[in-house]
Design an enzyme around this catalytic site. Structure first.
Site, PDB file in Angstrom:
ATOM      1  CB  SER A  55      -0.754  -0.003   1.256  1.00 15.08           C
ATOM      2  OG  SER A  55      -1.424   1.131   1.322  1.00 15.08           O
ATOM      3  CG  HIS A  68      -4.065  -1.823  -1.432  1.00 18.45           C
ATOM      4  ND1 HIS A  68      -5.202  -2.500  -2.241  1.00 18.45           N
ATOM      5  CD2 HIS A  68      -4.165  -0.630  -0.520  1.00 18.45           C
ATOM      6  CE1 HIS A  68      -6.085  -1.893  -1.691  1.00 18.45           C
ATOM      7  NE2 HIS A  68      -5.690  -1.092  -0.574  1.00 18.45           N
ATOM      8  CG  ASP A 105      -5.384   2.644   0.448  1.00 21.20           C
ATOM      9  OD1 ASP A 105      -6.422   1.580  -0.195  1.00 21.20           O
ATOM     10  OD2 ASP A 105      -3.723   2.238   1.252  1.00 21.20           O
ATOM     11  CG  MET A 141      -7.942   7.777   2.188  1.00 19.29           C
ATOM     12  SD  MET A 141      -7.518   7.598   3.352  1.00 19.29           S
ATOM     13  CE  MET A 141      -6.541   6.260   3.611  1.00 19.29           C
ATOM     14  CG  HIS A 196      -9.215   0.716  -0.723  1.00 21.27           C
ATOM     15  ND1 HIS A 196      -8.639  -0.076  -0.187  1.00 21.27           N
ATOM     16  CD2 HIS A 196     -10.552   0.244  -0.367  1.00 21.27           C
ATOM     17  CE1 HIS A 196      -9.647   0.027   1.486  1.00 21.27           C
ATOM     18  NE2 HIS A 196     -10.815   0.236   0.762  1.00 21.27           N
ATOM     19  CG  MET A 253     -11.132   3.371   2.144  1.00 23.03           C
ATOM     20  SD  MET A 253     -10.196   3.603   2.457  1.00 23.03           S
ATOM     21  CE  MET A 253      -8.220   3.295   1.364  1.00 23.03           C
ATOM     22  CG  MET A 312     -11.933  -2.197   4.670  1.00 22.68           C
ATOM     23  SD  MET A 312     -10.209  -2.102   4.463  1.00 22.68           S
ATOM     24  CE  MET A 312      -9.248  -1.642   5.454  1.00 22.68           C
ATOM     25  CG  ASP A 330      -6.232  -2.886   3.243  1.00 22.43           C
ATOM     26  OD1 ASP A 330      -5.586  -2.218   3.730  1.00 22.43           O
ATOM     27  OD2 ASP A 330      -7.280  -1.851   2.273  1.00 22.43           O
TER      28      ASP A 330
HETATM   29  C1  DX5 Z   1      -6.298   1.889   5.427  1.00 20.92           C
HETATM   30  C2  DX5 Z   1      -5.929   1.031   3.975  1.00 20.92           C
HETATM   31  C3  DX5 Z   1      -4.897   0.039   4.150  1.00 20.92           C
HETATM   32  C4  DX5 Z   1      -3.600   1.037   4.641  1.00 20.92           C
HETATM   33  C5  DX5 Z   1      -3.361  -0.486   5.179  1.00 20.92           C
HETATM   34  O1  DX5 Z   1      -8.148   2.994   5.348  1.00 20.92           O
HETATM   35  O2  DX5 Z   1      -6.669   1.087   2.812  1.00 20.92           O
HETATM   36  O3  DX5 Z   1      -4.848   0.278   2.304  1.00 20.92           O
HETATM   37  O4  DX5 Z   1      -2.759   1.782   3.701  1.00 20.92           O
HETATM   38  O5  DX5 Z   1      -2.121  -0.005   5.937  1.00 20.92           O
HETATM   39  P1  DX5 Z   1      -1.201  -0.758   7.050  1.00 20.92           P
HETATM   40  O6  DX5 Z   1      -0.446  -2.301   6.234  1.00 20.92           O
HETATM   41  O7  DX5 Z   1      -0.489  -0.220   7.711  1.00 20.92           O
HETATM   42  O8  DX5 Z   1      -2.323  -1.526   7.817  1.00 20.92           O
HETATM   43 ZN    ZN Z   2      -6.563   0.212   1.286  1.00 28.27          ZN
END
Ligand code: DX5
Ligand code: ZN
Length: 214
Positions: A7, A32, A34, A36, A65, A67, A138, A176
């Site tokens: 990620s 990956h 993310d 947000m 991904h 969010m 998650m 994740d």
């Molecule tokens: C959290 C993200 C993850 C995050 C995971 O909302 O979706 O992808 O980067 O990070 P670690 O592996 O540090 O928990």
């Molecule tokens: Zn993620």
């Protein structure tokens, strides 16, 4: 073979080039990404322009991904920016919209993913699983890297694996949040196909970090 998806939330953004080069040399097959929006989760990250830049500079498959509150509205921009997989949250839209969005993603020749937060039961997805190429469980509340793994994810992975077999489907099960060598191993044993790991991998030598999850 388990797929490792580092990620980039945990990447050191003052030096992306050398970390991308390390990831490409590592056993990681996916990156990956993310997204947000500050509404669906209380944090902000990257948009489509950063994805485009990553796409240009990195040969790994782009596992996006989102969010975000309105995954339908932004699907096209992320697909056009280079998402190979577009995974959105069950909690963000209605079941009917989730089906429509999955069909739109697949019609664009990309893979459709759906994700559930820690408090959501996987059973809510059973009637729409055939529309998806991937289910993302998650194992932390989405929003931030570096949180602790919620072991409740293990049972969800097992249930999804069982249901996949029952329905004769082939979607991948991805997990994740809070993944390290120990929790990663537990998830693979439970049936996970894809491990997302951020802080665990980026805190150490990337190539060794990825290899230690296999
Ligand atoms: C959290 C993200 C993850 C995050 C995971 O909302 O979706 O992808 O980067 O990070 P670690 O592996 O540090 O928990
Ligand atoms: Zn993620």
């Amino acid at each position: 073979m388990t797929i490792i998806a580092p990620s980039i939330l945990s990447m050191d953004f003052s030096d992306t080039r050398s970390q991308i080069a390390d990831l490409e040399r590592s056993a990681a097959k996916w990156m990956h990404f993310d997204v947000m929006d500050g509404h669906f989760v209380p944090n902000l990250t990257f948009g489509p322009d950063i994805l485009k830049a990553m796409r240009r500079s990195c040969s790994l498959l782009m596992d996006v991904h989102v969010m975000i509150e309105d995954p339908l509205r932004y699907a096209d921009v992320f697909l056009n920016a280079g998402a190979d997989i577009y995974t959105f949250h069950y909690e963000a839209i209605s079941l009917q919209m989730a089906i429509e969005l999955a069909q739109k993603i697949r019609a664009a020749g990309k893979k459709a993913g759906i994700s559930i937060k820690p408090k959501t039961s996987p059973d809510v997805l059973f009637s729409i699983l055939k529309e998806f190429d991937l289910v993302l469980v998650m194992s932390v509340e989405p929003g931030f890297g570096g949180q602790q793994f919620d072991p409740g994810a293990l049972e969800k992975i097992e249930r999804l694996k069982e249901e996949r077999q029952k329905q004769g489907l082939e979607f991948l099960i991805e997990v994740d949040g809070g993944i390290n060598q120990k929790t990663g191993h537990q998830c693979v044993k439970a049936g996970a196909d894809v491990l997302v790991a951020g802080s665990y991998i980026f805190k150490q030598d990337l190539i060794e970090g990825v290899a230690s999850l296999l």
